[in-house]
Design a protein around this motif. Structure first.
Motif, mmCIF file in Angstrom:
data_model
loop_
_atom_site.group_PDB
_atom_site.id
_atom_site.type_symbol
_atom_site.label_atom_id
_atom_site.label_comp_id
_atom_site.label_asym_id
_atom_site.label_seq_id
_atom_site.Cartn_x
_atom_site.Cartn_y
_atom_site.Cartn_z
ATOM 1 N N GLY A 102 -6.202 8.306 7.230
ATOM 2 C CA GLY A 102 -6.218 7.265 7.039
ATOM 3 C C GLY A 102 -6.491 7.442 5.587
ATOM 4 N N VAL A 103 -5.875 8.237 4.827
ATOM 5 C CA VAL A 103 -5.754 8.302 3.269
ATOM 6 C C VAL A 103 -4.753 7.840 2.098
ATOM 7 C CG1 VAL A 103 -8.161 9.654 4.483
ATOM 8 C CG2 VAL A 103 -5.384 10.570 3.736
ATOM 9 N N SER A 104 -5.383 7.291 0.749
ATOM 10 C CA SER A 104 -4.045 7.985 0.868
ATOM 11 C C SER A 104 -3.301 8.810 -0.290
ATOM 12 C CB SER A 104 -4.036 6.176 -1.019
ATOM 13 O OG SER A 104 -5.045 5.082 -0.283
ATOM 14 N N PHE A 105 -3.863 9.821 -0.331
ATOM 15 C CA PHE A 105 -3.202 10.488 -1.167
ATOM 16 C C PHE A 105 -4.113 11.825 -0.714
ATOM 17 C CE2 PHE A 105 -3.114 11.473 -5.981
ATOM 18 C CZ PHE A 105 -2.740 12.521 -5.892
ATOM 19 N N HIS A 129 0.711 -1.076 0.118
ATOM 20 C CA HIS A 129 0.005 -0.081 -0.313
ATOM 21 C C HIS A 129 0.835 1.515 -0.077
ATOM 22 C CE1 HIS A 129 -3.231 -2.230 1.256
ATOM 23 N NE2 HIS A 129 -2.837 -2.909 1.796
ATOM 24 N N ILE A 130 0.601 2.264 -0.497
ATOM 25 C CA ILE A 130 1.260 3.519 -0.838
ATOM 26 C C ILE A 130 0.594 4.696 0.084
ATOM 27 C CG2 ILE A 130 2.463 2.287 -2.828
ATOM 28 C CD1 ILE A 130 1.545 4.346 -4.575
ATOM 29 N N GLY A 131 1.560 5.750 0.255
ATOM 30 C CA GLY A 131 1.157 7.324 0.833
ATOM 31 C C GLY A 131 1.001 8.023 -0.751
ATOM 32 N N VAL A 132 0.396 9.060 -1.000
ATOM 33 C CA VAL A 132 0.627 9.571 -2.884
ATOM 34 C C VAL A 132 0.683 11.212 -1.534
ATOM 35 C CG1 VAL A 132 0.295 10.299 -4.301
ATOM 36 C CG2 VAL A 132 0.177 8.452 -3.654
ATOM 37 N N TYR A 188 -12.959 9.299 10.231
ATOM 38 C CA TYR A 188 -13.777 9.742 11.225
ATOM 39 C C TYR A 188 -13.661 9.962 13.010
ATOM 40 C CZ TYR A 188 -16.604 9.734 6.767
ATOM 41 O OH TYR A 188 -16.929 9.946 5.846
ATOM 42 N N GLU A 189 -13.044 8.420 13.080
ATOM 43 C CA GLU A 189 -13.056 7.733 14.282
ATOM 44 C C GLU A 189 -11.706 8.992 15.053
ATOM 45 O OE1 GLU A 189 -12.071 5.471 17.584
ATOM 46 O OE2 GLU A 189 -13.260 4.872 15.840
ATOM 47 N N LEU A 190 -10.624 9.866 14.176
ATOM 48 C CA LEU A 190 -9.524 11.074 14.277
ATOM 49 C C LEU A 190 -10.598 11.409 14.682
ATOM 50 C CD1 LEU A 190 -6.262 11.818 13.891
ATOM 51 C CD2 LEU A 190 -7.759 12.581 11.230
ATOM 52 N N TYR A 191 -11.385 12.224 13.808
ATOM 53 C CA TYR A 191 -12.045 13.484 13.993
ATOM 54 C C TYR A 191 -13.126 13.387 15.810
ATOM 55 C CZ TYR A 191 -10.792 16.644 10.829
ATOM 56 O OH TYR A 191 -10.453 17.375 10.482
ATOM 57 N N ALA A 192 -13.669 11.798 16.029
ATOM 58 C CA ALA A 192 -14.922 11.436 16.926
ATOM 59 C C ALA A 192 -13.639 11.873 18.971
ATOM 60 C CB ALA A 192 -14.971 9.850 17.569
ATOM 61 N N GLU A 193 -12.140 11.557 18.170
ATOM 62 C CA GLU A 193 -11.254 11.345 18.811
ATOM 63 C C GLU A 193 -11.188 12.531 19.909
ATOM 64 O OE1 GLU A 193 -8.154 8.816 18.385
ATOM 65 O OE2 GLU A 193 -9.459 7.249 18.259
#
Length: 272
Positions: free
Chosen positions: A156-159, A112-115, A244-249
């Motif tokens: 939690g996104v790729s780009f 998996h990659i991040g951009v 969404y988990e990030l913002y809930a925290e």
């Protein structure tokens, strides 16, 4: 445009778009493979990634281990360099599925990659020492591109692209993710996730992006109850969303320790 008189390798300042991509958990992957196997795997990964950069009129700057650094707009000028960089990032992510199918047949791990992409003024040209020179880009705008790739994991996104890229590449539709200060940069930046070309997106995907935009408005207004309700609705459709988990925290944290009254909604990232 291929006339050599139209481009120069001498160093100058230009507005360009830079892309960084790297493989997630690369250290773990590399530890599980023999040296020759790792070398073969990297070749099979970097070849299609490089082809994508060339097909979108980009310039490969360098490979840094598993990372690819590329830019658009020089040495051959391109009026839509931001569009091209996003097109390349999307194509890189799309190329992973067939690539991983091939890897599975060889018993290699799935990758998996991040951009990250940023657009801005950069120094470009042949730079280096008397012993080694390379055609490369330098500057704050380049560093920001690298930082954006680095924080894809957090959201939690790729780009992830910056506001300057998103504004320059109007052909694509985006989901706004956050307003951030990244390490080494004092000015806050609005960051976006490219979703694709508008006409290729489902109404559902567009609606989700709109709902999240509304959520961000409530979150920045410190309307925690309404923001949480909006988040609950979004999570019903995407229960595994890391974003969404990030913002809930964050909301839970702000309920305990409210931000300053003049809070501008900006989150400061300490990591590179």
């Amino acid at each position: 445009s291929r006339d050599p008189r139209n481009y120069s390798l001498a160093s100058r300042k230009l507005e360009l778009s830079v892309l960084f991509s790297d493989i997630r958990s690369f250290t773990t992957i590399s530890e599980g493979l023999e040296a020759d196997e790792l070398s073969e795997m990297m070749g099979e990964y970097l070849t299609p990634m490089t082809r994508i950069v060339h097909e979108t009129d980009g310039t490969i700057d360098k490979y840094i281990g598993d990372a690819v650094m590329a830019f658009w707009g020089a040495p051959i000028p391109h009026p839509h360099h931001a569009d091209k960089a996003i097109e390349a990032g999307m194509a890189m992510l799309a190329a992973l599925e067939p690539l991983n199918e091939e890897f599975a047949k060889k018993g290699w791990p799935e990758i998996h990659i991040g951009v990250g992409v940023n657009t801005g003024m950069m120094s470009v040209g042949n730079m280096g020492s008397r012993f080694r020179r390379a055609y490369t880009v330098l500057g704050d705008a380049v560093n920001l591109g690298s930082r954006l790739e680095g924080i894809t994991k957090i959201y939690g996104v790729s780009f992830i692209v910056s506001e300057t890229t998103a504004h320059s590449a109007g052909r694509f539709h985006y989901r706004e993710l956050d307003r951030v200060r990244v390490k080494g940069k004092a000015e806050p930046v609005t960051i976006y996730e490219p979703l694709g070309v508008e006409e290729e997106l489902t109404e559902e995907a567009l609606e989700r992006a709109r709902s999240f935009q509304h959520f961000l408005f409530l979150y920045r207004s410190q309307s925690w109850d309404q923001a949480e309700e909006m988040l609950r609705r979004l999570r019903k459709n995407e229960p595994d969303s890391h974003l969404y988990e990030l913002y809930a925290e964050r909301i839970a944290h702000f309920r305990e320790e409210p931000p300053e009254s003049d809070w501008d909604g900006v989150f400061t990232h300490q990591t590179k």
